[in-house]
Design a protein around this motif. Sequence first.
Motif, PDB file in Angstrom:
ATOM      1  N   GLY A  50       0.807  -1.220   0.000  1.00 32.81           N
ATOM      2  CA  GLY A  50       0.000   0.000   0.000  1.00 32.81           C
ATOM      3  C   GLY A  50       0.836   1.263   0.000  1.00 32.81           C
ATOM      4  O   GLY A  50       0.412   2.299  -0.521  1.00 32.81           O
ATOM      5  N   ASP A  51       2.025   1.189   0.575  1.00 35.97           N
ATOM      6  CA  ASP A  51       2.915   2.350   0.623  1.00 35.97           C
ATOM      7  C   ASP A  51       3.712   2.548  -0.665  1.00 35.97           C
ATOM      8  O   ASP A  51       4.288   3.617  -0.866  1.00 35.97           O
ATOM      9  N   ALA A  86      -0.618   2.722  -6.239  1.00 31.57           N
ATOM     10  CA  ALA A  86      -1.611   3.739  -5.881  1.00 31.57           C
ATOM     11  C   ALA A  86      -2.995   3.420  -6.453  1.00 31.57           C
ATOM     12  O   ALA A  86      -4.010   3.637  -5.793  1.00 31.57           O
ATOM     13  N   LYS A 119      -4.891   0.978  -4.164  1.00 36.14           N
ATOM     14  CA  LYS A 119      -4.842   1.316  -2.741  1.00 36.14           C
ATOM     15  C   LYS A 119      -6.078   0.829  -1.975  1.00 36.14           C
ATOM     16  O   LYS A 119      -5.950   0.260  -0.897  1.00 36.14           O
TER      17      LYS A 119
END
Length: 122
Positions: free
Chosen positions: A39-40, A45, A48
């Motif tokens: 997720g980071d 993105a 997400k």
Amino acid sequence: MKSLYALALTALAFSAQAATPAASGTQAIECFAVYKMAGDAPQNAGNKSDIVKSQNLMQWSMEKAGVTQKQFNGTIDAFMGKLNKMEPTSAQKYMGGKIASCNTYAKSQYDAYLKEKAAPSK
């Protein structure tokens, strides 16, 4: 290079195996970390919201397994320590296997979650 999450999606076809509560808790913790890292990552993105759902499912799994904060911290430290000691190529291969394992586990946990939600309230 494929994103971590894109690689993860290919593992959903594997069938899940039952695990003991302790192993289940450890796996939920490690998978939470995997999904957190995914997720980071900027390249994920677009995925997400799906990744956050996977993180939430791992939180549910940890609660079901009775994971304590101490167990969570120790497992995360051991997992990240192992990963940080690897050379990049080995770490990438290790994470590929971990992603596949986590997606298999997530599928089994999602099935258990749906079954629990469908059960009549007592």
